[in-house]
Scaffold this active site. Structure first.
Site, PDB file in Angstrom:
ATOM      1  N   LYS A  92       0.935  -1.323  -0.027  1.00 13.86           N
ATOM      2  CA  LYS A  92      -0.058   0.101   0.044  1.00 13.86           C
ATOM      3  C   LYS A  92       0.887   1.213  -0.211  1.00 13.86           C
ATOM      4  CE  LYS A  92      -4.145  -1.707   0.250  1.00 13.86           C
ATOM      5  NZ  LYS A  92      -5.291  -1.437  -0.817  1.00 13.86           N
ATOM      6  N   LYS A 108     -13.739  -7.080  -8.222  1.00 13.44           N
ATOM      7  CA  LYS A 108     -14.212  -7.510  -6.791  1.00 13.44           C
ATOM      8  C   LYS A 108     -15.635  -7.971  -6.656  1.00 13.44           C
ATOM      9  CE  LYS A 108     -10.607  -4.474  -4.635  1.00 13.44           C
ATOM     10  NZ  LYS A 108     -10.256  -3.444  -3.854  1.00 13.44           N
TER      11      LYS A 108
END
Length: 324
Positions: A146, A243
């Site tokens: 991240k 997703k």
């Protein structure tokens, strides 16, 4: 058929930090469909970035109870609800219920032989030395890093690469970069041998991606939700992150995956932070994906029982008792 809805909370192990927020718990919405003999479940993870709230998603699912009682099908659902977390909970519950009631596993319906998957493990955004230490401690062959801080991302990815020279790295900026630092950060990722960069720029402000070279393939996440969004990605992105909570369930996720491949885009299968019940349906369309990121349960302090089985970075197919 009877529908019930529950909101459940699962603590995250420590804290999970990305460019726009820090979280310490996962609140999920579970839809359960039953007929007195068979039970099907689906879990959704509402996401504030998409203007969803746990309460709003739970209410939207509950509002479908009369339709479920009248025999709602997955095809009816696609017309009755927009894509998003609420539809995902119901779509996955219907898949599971149909499998339980018919005695035919979802894998058989889809003509699949489920194989173990290698999943990424996510490193939260932090200082370079913190992220390097976390990468080394993780000991995983595939790491999702991240990034997306106002500055210093080039140092972060360099530190992670130095700590784990042999790991495959995916970078996720969560819309945190801008035109001022895009080329610097992409160059740092290329120097570190990063395999994929997710959503470097904010959705709606990513047109510049069509005007620059891609030394590292770029994957759309926030910029793509369903098959209808794919046409706008051509020339800007090289891959898409599919997703369940964005697409609105397994039905659309399968269709979107096939459409993305036909469009020449690589496919990443991702997740929100949820339990094994949220991940299980994703293992079906993840078969053959270019990148798999289904580590949600690994980031929790506790998971459902029974849950998915992880052997290091290897994710085993779900047992029917869990889903499918």
């Amino acid at each position: 058929m009877r529908l019930t809805v529950a909101v459940e909370t699962f603590p995250i192990a420590g804290a999970f930090r990305i460019s726009r927020e820090t979280r310490t718990e996962a609140r999920v919405v579970v839809a359960t469909i039953e007929d007195g003999a068979h039970v099907g479940r689906g879990e959704a993870v509402p996401y504030r970035r998409y203007r969803e709230t746990v309460e709003g998603v739970a209410e939207a699912v509950e509002a479908m109870a009369p339709r479920v009682a009248d025999g709602l099908t997955r095809q009816d659902l696609a017309e009755a609800m927009p894509a998003g977390a609420a539809r995902n909970a119901l779509d996955c519950a219907l898949w599971d219920f149909e499998a339980k009631r018919s005695g035919t596993p979802v894998a058989q319906v889809l003509g699949l032989t489920l194989r173990p998957l290698t999943t990424a493990y996510t490193l939260s955004l932090g200082e370079p030395h913190e992220m390097a230490a976390a990468a080394e401690a993780a000991g995983r062959p595939l790491l999702k890093v991240k990034l997306g801080a106002p500055s210093g991302d080039d140092a972060r990815i360099a530190a992670v690469r130095e700590a784990v020279p042999d790991a495959t790295l995916i970078v996720d900026a969560n819309e945190g970069w801008n035109e001022g630092n895009l080329l610097i950060n992409m160059g740092a990722c290329a120097a570190a041998g990063v395999a994929l960069i997710e959503q470097p720029l904010p959705a709606g402000r990513d047109g510049v991606l069509a005007t620059i070279s891609h030394p590292v393939p770029i994957c759309a996440d926030e910029s793509v939700h369903t098959s209808a969004d794919l046409a706008a990605l051509v020339g800007r992105y090289d891959a898409v992150n599919v997703k369940l909570d964005k697409s609105g369930g397994l039905t659309e996720a399968i269709a979107m995956t096939e459409a993305a491949r036909q469009a020449g885009l690589k496919v990443m299968v991702g997740c929100m932070i949820g339990t094994s019940l949220a991940m299980a349906p994703a293992t079906y369309y993840a078969q053959g994906a270019d990148f798999v990121d289904l580590d949600g349960p690994l980031l929790l302090a506790r998971d459902r029982e029974p849950g998915l089985v992880y052997d290091g970075a290897t994710l085993m197919p779900p047992e029917p008792m869990l889903w499918g």
